[in-house]
Motif scaffolding. Structure first.
Motif, PDB file in Angstrom:
ATOM      1  N   ARG A 173     -25.706   1.673  -0.165  1.00 38.28           N
ATOM      2  CA  ARG A 173     -24.530   1.955  -0.503  1.00 38.28           C
ATOM      3  C   ARG A 173     -23.859   1.124  -1.612  1.00 38.28           C
ATOM      4  NH1 ARG A 173     -18.845   1.188   2.868  1.00 38.28           N
ATOM      5  NH2 ARG A 173     -20.013  -0.772   3.073  1.00 38.28           N
ATOM      6  N   SER A 174     -24.163  -0.021  -1.821  1.00 39.08           N
ATOM      7  CA  SER A 174     -23.795  -1.128  -2.601  1.00 39.08           C
ATOM      8  C   SER A 174     -24.250  -0.702  -3.872  1.00 39.08           C
ATOM      9  CB  SER A 174     -23.918  -2.457  -2.198  1.00 39.08           C
ATOM     10  OG  SER A 174     -23.431  -2.673  -1.119  1.00 39.08           O
ATOM     11  N   ASP A 175     -25.923  -0.468  -3.933  1.00 36.15           N
ATOM     12  CA  ASP A 175     -26.328   0.003  -5.345  1.00 36.15           C
ATOM     13  C   ASP A 175     -25.832   1.466  -5.748  1.00 36.15           C
ATOM     14  OD1 ASP A 175     -28.033  -2.283  -4.718  1.00 36.15           O
ATOM     15  OD2 ASP A 175     -29.344  -1.083  -3.805  1.00 36.15           O
ATOM     16  N   THR A 185     -15.880   5.280 -17.218  1.00 37.40           N
ATOM     17  CA  THR A 185     -15.599   4.687 -18.596  1.00 37.40           C
ATOM     18  C   THR A 185     -14.607   3.631 -18.373  1.00 37.40           C
ATOM     19  OG1 THR A 185     -13.464   6.290 -18.208  1.00 37.40           O
ATOM     20  CG2 THR A 185     -15.406   7.405 -19.365  1.00 37.40           C
ATOM     21  N   VAL A 186     -14.487   3.145 -16.985  1.00 42.18           N
ATOM     22  CA  VAL A 186     -13.997   1.624 -17.028  1.00 42.18           C
ATOM     23  C   VAL A 186     -14.712   0.736 -16.646  1.00 42.18           C
ATOM     24  CG1 VAL A 186     -11.616   2.917 -16.294  1.00 42.18           C
ATOM     25  CG2 VAL A 186     -13.292   2.484 -14.603  1.00 42.18           C
ATOM     26  N   ASN A 187     -14.141  -0.621 -16.467  1.00 41.27           N
ATOM     27  CA  ASN A 187     -15.114  -1.650 -15.944  1.00 41.27           C
ATOM     28  C   ASN A 187     -15.893  -1.065 -14.709  1.00 41.27           C
ATOM     29  OD1 ASN A 187     -15.107  -4.444 -14.159  1.00 41.27           O
ATOM     30  ND2 ASN A 187     -15.353  -4.883 -16.219  1.00 41.27           N
ATOM     31  N   SER A 188     -16.955  -1.530 -14.741  1.00 42.32           N
ATOM     32  CA  SER A 188     -18.144  -1.104 -13.698  1.00 42.32           C
ATOM     33  C   SER A 188     -17.818  -1.754 -12.568  1.00 42.32           C
ATOM     34  CB  SER A 188     -19.467  -1.210 -14.149  1.00 42.32           C
ATOM     35  OG  SER A 188     -19.801  -2.546 -14.498  1.00 42.32           O
ATOM     36  N   LYS A 189     -17.563  -3.177 -12.356  1.00 40.14           N
ATOM     37  CA  LYS A 189     -17.094  -3.733 -11.087  1.00 40.14           C
ATOM     38  C   LYS A 189     -15.976  -3.356 -10.538  1.00 40.14           C
ATOM     39  CE  LYS A 189     -19.782  -7.999 -12.504  1.00 40.14           C
ATOM     40  NZ  LYS A 189     -19.798  -9.463 -12.591  1.00 40.14           N
ATOM     41  N   ALA A 190     -14.939  -3.238 -11.376  1.00 39.25           N
ATOM     42  CA  ALA A 190     -13.591  -2.839 -10.798  1.00 39.25           C
ATOM     43  C   ALA A 190     -13.625  -1.228 -10.337  1.00 39.25           C
ATOM     44  CB  ALA A 190     -12.480  -2.759 -11.916  1.00 39.25           C
ATOM     45  N   ALA A 191     -14.632  -0.542 -10.867  1.00 38.69           N
ATOM     46  CA  ALA A 191     -14.780   0.891 -10.366  1.00 38.69           C
ATOM     47  C   ALA A 191     -15.456   0.716  -9.000  1.00 38.69           C
ATOM     48  CB  ALA A 191     -15.453   1.812 -11.625  1.00 38.69           C
ATOM     49  N   ALA A 192     -16.536   0.021  -8.915  1.00 38.29           N
ATOM     50  CA  ALA A 192     -17.378   0.094  -7.820  1.00 38.29           C
ATOM     51  C   ALA A 192     -16.391  -0.508  -6.458  1.00 38.29           C
ATOM     52  CB  ALA A 192     -18.487  -0.913  -7.893  1.00 38.29           C
ATOM     53  N   LEU A 193     -15.466  -1.217  -6.912  1.00 36.12           N
ATOM     54  CA  LEU A 193     -14.398  -1.811  -5.796  1.00 36.12           C
ATOM     55  C   LEU A 193     -13.345  -0.489  -5.453  1.00 36.12           C
ATOM     56  CD1 LEU A 193     -13.370  -5.225  -6.958  1.00 36.12           C
ATOM     57  CD2 LEU A 193     -14.746  -4.888  -5.237  1.00 36.12           C
ATOM     58  N   LYS A 194     -13.355   0.305  -6.396  1.00 42.43           N
ATOM     59  CA  LYS A 194     -12.359   1.345  -5.850  1.00 42.43           C
ATOM     60  C   LYS A 194     -12.971   2.354  -5.021  1.00 42.43           C
ATOM     61  CE  LYS A 194      -8.775   0.434  -8.260  1.00 42.43           C
ATOM     62  NZ  LYS A 194      -7.370  -0.252  -7.738  1.00 42.43           N
ATOM     63  N   PHE A 195     -14.318   2.475  -5.185  1.00 42.26           N
ATOM     64  CA  PHE A 195     -15.296   3.262  -4.258  1.00 42.26           C
ATOM     65  C   PHE A 195     -15.128   2.792  -2.913  1.00 42.26           C
ATOM     66  CE2 PHE A 195     -17.223   4.594  -8.144  1.00 42.26           C
ATOM     67  CZ  PHE A 195     -17.339   6.039  -7.855  1.00 42.26           C
ATOM     68  N   TYR A 196     -15.355   1.397  -2.741  1.00 41.81           N
ATOM     69  CA  TYR A 196     -14.944   0.589  -1.447  1.00 41.81           C
ATOM     70  C   TYR A 196     -13.822   0.833  -0.913  1.00 41.81           C
ATOM     71  CZ  TYR A 196     -19.719  -1.983  -1.917  1.00 41.81           C
ATOM     72  OH  TYR A 196     -20.721  -1.958  -2.261  1.00 41.81           O
ATOM     73  N   GLU A 197     -12.535   1.008  -1.692  1.00 42.78           N
ATOM     74  CA  GLU A 197     -11.431   0.955  -0.993  1.00 42.78           C
ATOM     75  C   GLU A 197     -11.264   2.425  -0.359  1.00 42.78           C
ATOM     76  OE1 GLU A 197      -8.623  -0.110  -4.273  1.00 42.78           O
ATOM     77  OE2 GLU A 197      -9.202  -2.086  -4.529  1.00 42.78           O
ATOM     78  N   ALA A 198     -11.799   3.546  -1.420  1.00 39.55           N
ATOM     79  CA  ALA A 198     -11.711   4.841  -0.844  1.00 39.55           C
ATOM     80  C   ALA A 198     -12.371   4.904   0.619  1.00 39.55           C
ATOM     81  CB  ALA A 198     -12.446   5.797  -1.940  1.00 39.55           C
ATOM     82  N   ASP A 199     -13.341   4.231   0.464  1.00 37.28           N
ATOM     83  CA  ASP A 199     -14.147   4.274   1.950  1.00 37.28           C
ATOM     84  C   ASP A 199     -13.299   3.748   2.900  1.00 37.28           C
ATOM     85  OD1 ASP A 199     -16.243   5.312   0.683  1.00 37.28           O
ATOM     86  OD2 ASP A 199     -17.772   3.551   0.738  1.00 37.28           O
ATOM     87  N   ARG A 200     -12.854   2.603   2.922  1.00 34.44           N
ATOM     88  CA  ARG A 200     -11.965   1.912   3.783  1.00 34.44           C
ATOM     89  C   ARG A 200     -10.430   3.004   4.099  1.00 34.44           C
ATOM     90  NH1 ARG A 200     -12.952  -2.489   0.562  1.00 34.44           N
ATOM     91  NH2 ARG A 200     -14.633  -3.893   1.528  1.00 34.44           N
ATOM     92  N   LEU A 201     -10.227   3.535   3.123  1.00 39.01           N
ATOM     93  CA  LEU A 201      -9.026   4.669   3.402  1.00 39.01           C
ATOM     94  C   LEU A 201      -9.470   5.765   4.323  1.00 39.01           C
ATOM     95  CD1 LEU A 201      -6.134   5.389   2.513  1.00 39.01           C
ATOM     96  CD2 LEU A 201      -7.123   6.526   0.440  1.00 39.01           C
ATOM     97  N   VAL A 202     -10.564   6.174   3.760  1.00 40.28           N
ATOM     98  CA  VAL A 202     -11.026   7.421   4.827  1.00 40.28           C
ATOM     99  C   VAL A 202     -11.398   6.962   6.246  1.00 40.28           C
ATOM    100  CG1 VAL A 202     -12.772   9.201   4.794  1.00 40.28           C
ATOM    101  CG2 VAL A 202     -11.741   8.744   2.766  1.00 40.28           C
ATOM    102  N   ALA A 203     -11.956   5.519   6.308  1.00 36.68           N
ATOM    103  CA  ALA A 203     -12.167   5.171   7.388  1.00 36.68           C
ATOM    104  C   ALA A 203     -11.052   5.002   8.383  1.00 36.68           C
ATOM    105  CB  ALA A 203     -12.872   3.930   7.616  1.00 36.68           C
ATOM    106  N   ARG A 204      -9.814   4.384   7.908  1.00 35.50           N
ATOM    107  CA  ARG A 204      -8.682   4.358   8.585  1.00 35.50           C
ATOM    108  C   ARG A 204      -8.008   5.741   8.817  1.00 35.50           C
ATOM    109  NH1 ARG A 204      -7.443   0.393   4.518  1.00 35.50           N
ATOM    110  NH2 ARG A 204      -6.261   1.609   3.602  1.00 35.50           N
TER     111      ARG A 204
END
Length: 352
Positions: A173-175, A185-204
């Motif tokens: 998943r991290s890769d 089109t945005v900062n790649s590290k910040a974009a990856a964090l948004k994917f993790y935030e979406a995961d946690r949101l859907v999990a909750r």
């Protein structure tokens, strides 16, 4: 300029049609893979817990997969009496539904008696089936042992796809998110964090909905027991399970209660089961779920309906299960990336 815009939209429409066609015709592969993706998102808190303990990625993925399979097996064992009860009562349920359909058809004939020829044709087709047609149809309610034997290899293959996809999605998943972040089109590290935030949101969201539906199933069972409805445990379990499929699930249970009511009660009591269920569903849908889920997870009802229709058409009941979590995940990712893009545009520097 206008021709370029027109060509862009034409290519976009063709791409969407091609993707939908691929999802439809490759259902045996894409359906279990998508279900595995949803399970990987829902299991995010467990994966994060194993990572915090310092377990290697392979071991943590295997542990999460084992717990997922264990939960599915326990759920299947708990629902086995419900499935047996439905199997035994299915002929009477079908008979009640058939009687209601025929009575409604007869009522509509009486109201809309414009053409006697059409009415006569409908009447002859209805009487031409006879009792043998009803028996034959009832006998085909469930697949035979031979049909189940032919279905077993395909089902086993889809189960293997689901388990394999779930394991590798948990492992990589991290890769995958880093790769998707580089495509944005945005900062790649910040974009990856948004994917993790979406995961946690859907999990909750999924955990909250699961707790709500379990309590909802208990409430339906208790109310049906109080009014004297037979099989109240089955009614509660089915109501809780089908409540995961928004709109359609409650509508099916309400229709079933409306059909079963006259078969059990007489007079005004015949409508009490359906009325009780609708009242409980209104309380859950209008007050309990919005309060516990929160406004941040609210999704446009039109998008929910369209997503549900699309995935039900593509993959049937399985599509109804994955439609809403996928929609919530995509909206969360879109909102997160859009916010990042707006911050970068306002500050002129990549968001961190």
């Amino acid at each position: 300029m206008h021709s370029n815009i027109r060509q862009h939209w034409q290519l976009t429409i063709l791409a969407v049609v091609a993707i939908i066609a691929a999802l439809y015709f490759a259902k045996p592969v894409f359906a279990p893979f998508t279900l595995a993706f949803v399970f990987a998102i829902v299991l995010t808190p467990i994966s994060d817990f194993w990572q915090r303990t310092g377990l290697p990625a392979t071991a943590s993925s295997l542990m999460t997969l084992f717990l997922c399979v264990l939960m599915i097996v326990v759920l299947a064992v708990l629902l086995e009496p419900v499935a047996n009860g439905l199997y035994e009562k299915w002929p009477s349920i079908r008979g009640g539904m058939r009687e209601m359909v025929w009575s409604l058809r007869g009522l509509l004939r009486d109201i809309d008696d414009v053409s006697r020829e059409v009415t006569g044709a409908l009447g002859s087709s209805a009487t031409g089936e006879g009792d043998g047609g009803v028996v034959d149809e009832a006998s085909k309610s469930f697949p035979s042992l031979t049909e189940l034997m032919f279905l077993a290899p395909a089902l086993l293959g889809q189960v293997m796809i689901f388990l394999g996809a779930l394991y590798f999605l948990l492992l990589c998943r991290s890769d995958v998110y880093r790769w998707l972040g580089k495509l944005s089109t945005v900062n790649s590290k910040a974009a990856a964090l948004k994917f993790y935030e979406a995961d946690r949101l859907v999990a909750r969201y999924s955990l909250t909905i699961t707790v709500i539906n379990v309590c909802y199933a208990v409430c339906v069972a208790l109310v049906f027991k109080l009014i004297g409805m037979p099989g109240y445990i089955i009614w509660g379990a089915v109501a809780g399970l089908l409540n995961f499929v928004v709109y359609l699930g409650p509508a099916l249970v309400a229709t079933a209660a409306l059909v079963a009511g006259p078969a059990v009660f007489t007079g005004g009591m015949a409508f009490v089961p359906a009325a009780a269920y609708v009242g409980l569903n209104l309380i859950e849908a209008q007050f309990v779920t919005p309060t516990l889920v929160g406004r941040q997870m609210n999704v446009n009802p039109l998008l929910v309906f369209l997503s549900l229709c699309l995935f039900l058409w593509l993959w049937g009941p399985l599509g109804g299960i994955v439609a809403i979590p996928l929609l919530v995940w995509f909206i969360a990712v879109y909102d997160g990336l859009t916010t990042l893009a707006e911050e970068e545009a306002a500050t002129g520097t990549p968001a961190i």
